[in-house]
Design an enzyme around this catalytic site. Structure first.
Site, mmCIF file in Angstrom:
data_model
loop_
_atom_site.group_PDB
_atom_site.id
_atom_site.type_symbol
_atom_site.label_atom_id
_atom_site.label_comp_id
_atom_site.label_asym_id
_atom_site.label_seq_id
_atom_site.Cartn_x
_atom_site.Cartn_y
_atom_site.Cartn_z
ATOM 1 N N HIS A 73 -13.254 4.594 -2.937
ATOM 2 C CA HIS A 73 -12.117 3.809 -2.444
ATOM 3 C C HIS A 73 -12.207 2.345 -2.872
ATOM 4 C CE1 HIS A 73 -8.405 3.935 -0.357
ATOM 5 N NE2 HIS A 73 -8.735 2.977 0.479
ATOM 6 N N CYS B 58 -4.643 -1.137 -6.915
ATOM 7 C CA CYS B 58 -3.435 -1.217 -6.067
ATOM 8 C C CYS B 58 -3.161 -2.658 -5.667
ATOM 9 C CB CYS B 58 -3.588 -0.333 -4.842
ATOM 10 S SG CYS B 58 -4.823 -0.895 -3.658
ATOM 11 N N TYR C 281 -9.402 -0.854 -5.183
ATOM 12 C CA TYR C 281 -8.842 -2.135 -4.740
ATOM 13 C C TYR C 281 -8.581 -3.094 -5.904
ATOM 14 C CZ TYR C 281 -8.616 -1.342 0.232
ATOM 15 O OH TYR C 281 -8.230 -0.891 1.471
ATOM 16 N N THR D 297 -4.632 4.992 7.511
ATOM 17 C CA THR D 297 -3.545 4.640 6.594
ATOM 18 C C THR D 297 -2.688 5.857 6.270
ATOM 19 O OG1 THR D 297 -4.820 2.850 5.634
ATOM 20 C CG2 THR D 297 -3.100 3.770 4.252
ATOM 21 N N GLU E 7 -6.089 -6.262 5.682
ATOM 22 C CA GLU E 7 -6.322 -4.978 5.021
ATOM 23 C C GLU E 7 -7.205 -5.172 3.782
ATOM 24 O OE1 GLU E 7 -5.576 -3.012 2.297
ATOM 25 O OE2 GLU E 7 -6.220 -1.209 3.337
ATOM 26 N N GLU F 51 -0.652 2.026 9.665
ATOM 27 C CA GLU F 51 -1.880 2.649 10.182
ATOM 28 C C GLU F 51 -1.700 3.202 11.599
ATOM 29 O OE1 GLU F 51 -1.885 0.143 8.060
ATOM 30 O OE2 GLU F 51 -3.240 0.894 6.528
ATOM 31 N N CYS G 225 0.848 -1.202 0.000
ATOM 32 C CA CYS G 225 0.000 0.000 0.000
ATOM 33 C C CYS G 225 0.885 1.254 0.000
ATOM 34 C CB CYS G 225 -0.861 -0.021 1.256
ATOM 35 S SG CYS G 225 -1.749 1.500 1.599
ATOM 36 N N CYS H 134 -4.068 7.248 -1.679
ATOM 37 C CA CYS H 134 -5.364 7.247 -2.373
ATOM 38 C C CYS H 134 -6.519 7.627 -1.452
ATOM 39 C CB CYS H 134 -5.642 5.871 -2.946
ATOM 40 S SG CYS H 134 -4.187 4.898 -3.233
HETATM 41 FE FE1 SF4 Z 1 -3.469 1.618 0.077
HETATM 42 FE FE2 SF4 Z 1 -4.737 0.631 -2.000
HETATM 43 FE FE3 SF4 Z 1 -6.086 2.055 -0.181
HETATM 44 FE FE4 SF4 Z 1 -4.318 3.199 -1.889
HETATM 45 S S1 SF4 Z 1 -6.274 2.210 -2.399
HETATM 46 S S2 SF4 Z 1 -4.511 3.600 0.289
HETATM 47 S S3 SF4 Z 1 -2.743 1.646 -2.031
HETATM 48 S S4 SF4 Z 1 -5.086 0.052 0.142
HETATM 49 FE FE FE Z 2 -6.657 0.475 2.206
#
Ligand code: SF4
Ligand code: FE
Length: 481
Positions: free
Chosen positions: A292, A299, A296, A191, A443, A257, A100, A104
């Protein structure tokens, strides 16, 4: 203020940054602290990529507010093209970091608050949207990293915020003043908080009018007096004190985190973006979640690309790349991973403009994407473990490998195919362990909302009544008769 890499830190602010950790010394140089440093490196990748000619088209956008070139992580999305570039961009960074990169969440928070503030203003004649635009310009101009402050601790999940025995389990306003408001509460699992510049706070659940004081959104620098950051532990995090044993020594695992506590913190009016408009909170929560969840399938897909590569390498090292069952398992890993990316791309291609003008992913496809991650990521990790063997569960430590007596024994007995250094095999084994380990998988399960939250949205968007009508029409059932 000092500049370290691409990120800015204020050493004098360390008194408010409490890292409550057995292994940390608060007098250390915090940016080089081994528990935090990998997360800084991973976040820094979001800055580096904007200077890489290969990725510039994805990483650099044009601000619709200033016309300036900006890092895409600060962009308010203006088109379907932007919404398709987003998952491509995130996958590209996931492939580079294998974890991660944190930035984002704040990006999604900016797009959420940008849209909702516009709609609140339409109804009430407030000036939240102008404040948000000014804030976005500030973030863009200074290329800052923002934490998306969504998740409250929530206390008793069966009770709304105002009925909690402890009123602070959701962030709320405790005082209104001439020049701003005072807020109290906390945001959990934040995060990237330890290495971000700002936090953008939003409510986390739909609210009724009795919860008016909890309907608050605002932004603050993370070194504001009254804010405390408590850094979280991770699976095997003592491994960060070495290098080889942590598997991904440069970028670590997941987002570093923290629990962010607001102890009667002052927020000036120009940083307040919602105050008491409870009927807009459900919309805000859904928008943020959808933005968000879209990510997923990007990333995580990039991280899984790294995992598939590592697993295939391990099969090579073990001398079994041509075994049909190994090939079939790797095909399955690729198949599942590309499925997740495809739904994320679809959510971008089917995105639409919101009343404020910024673009928003297709909610069904974004929720399908995140739901798939909660299942397929586990399945992909199961296949990686299957191919890799028990090796990753029993590997001796880096110190053993360096020991003059046992080191050569490890090198001898963990060798596999001729010509492959045992050290390379151990490095890849540790990487697989890192990417498939506890913190990483949890996560994937709970980031951007737990699986049930997506299933509620999937059922809503499935529109079962419409589907029932399709069936009735085909067999000629007419309810009017
Ligand atoms: Fe992390 Fe993925 Fe969330 Fe971006 S979208 S903060 S890389 S878990
Ligand atoms: Fe996340």
């Amino acid at each position: 203020m000092v500049c370290f890499g691409h990120l800015l830190f204020k050493p004098e602010a360390l008194s408010w940054l409490f890292i409550l950790h057995n292994y940390m010394d608060l007098t250390d140089n915090i940016v080089d602290n081994p528990f935090i440093r990998p997360h800084i490196n991973s976040a820094a990748a979001t800055y580096d990529i904007a200077f890489d000619p290969e990725y510039m088209d994805l990483a650099v956008a044009t601000s619709h507010l200033t016309g300036e070139k900006i890092n895409r992580f600060t962009h308010i999305q203006q088109s379907r093209d932007d919404m398709v570039k987003k998952p491509k961009f995130l996958r590209a960074i996931g492939r580079k970091t294998g974890t991660c990169f944190q930035r984002c969440v704040g990006w999604d928070a900016l797009n959420t608050v940008y849209s909702v503030s516009y709609e609140i203003d339409q109804k009430y004649g407030t000036d939240y949207h102008e404040r948000v635009c000014n804030y976005v310009k500030y973030i863009q101009k200074n290329d800052l990293m923002v934490v998306g402050g969504m998740t409250d601790p929530k206390g008793d999940r069966g009770l709304p915020p105002h009925k909690q025995p402890d009123p602070d389990l959701f962030v709320h306003v405790v005082e209104k003043k001439e020049d701003g408001i005072i807020v109290r509460g906390a945001k959990a699992h934040q995060t990237g908080a330890a290495n971000s510049h700002e936090i953008l706070v939003m409510p986390t659940v739909s609210l009724k009018p009795e919860d008016k004081d909890y309907a608050v959104s605002f932004a603050l620098p993370l070194d504001t007096p009254g804010i405390t950051l408590i850094f979280g532990r991770q699976t095997n995090d003592e491994r960060k004190l070495g290098t080889l044993d942590q598997g991904n020594p440069t970028y670590g695992v997941v987002g570093g985190e923290a629990l962010v506590v607001f102890n009667d913190v002052f927020v000036p009016w120009e940083r307040v973006f919602m105050l008491g408009e409870t009927e807009f909170v459900g919309m805000l929560v859904e928008r943020f979640a959808t933005y968000h969840r879209h990510n997923y399938g990007a990333c995580k897909v990039g991280v899984i690309d790294v995992l598939i590569g590592a697993t295939a390498l391990m099969a090579d090292y073990n001398g079994v790349p041509k075994a049909s069952h190994i090939k079939d398992k790797i095909i399955e890993m690729v198949y599942l991973n590309e499925n997740m990316h495809a739904t994320s791309l679809a959510a971008g291609y089917e995105s639409r403009a919101l009343p404020a003008g910024n673009y928003y992913p297709h909610t069904m496809y974004a929720n399908i994407t995140k739901q798939s991650i909660t299942r397929y990521h586990y399945e992909i990790c199961r296949l990686a473990h299957d191919i890799t063997g028990g090796f990753i569960a029993t590997l001796p430590s880096e110190k053993d490998l360096a020991h003059p007596v046992v080191g050569p024994m490890i090198t001898k007995y963990f060798q596999a195919t001729a010509g492959v250094p045992t050290l390379d095999r151990i490095k890849i084994g540790r990487l697989i362990e890192n990417v498939t380990g506890g913190t990483s998988l949890v996560e994937s399960m709970h980031g951007a909302g737990s699986p049930q939250a997506q299933r509620v949205m999937i059922l809503r968007d499935a529109n079962l009544e419409q589907l029932k009508k399709l069936a009735k029409d085909i067999v000629g059932i007419d309810e009017e008769e």
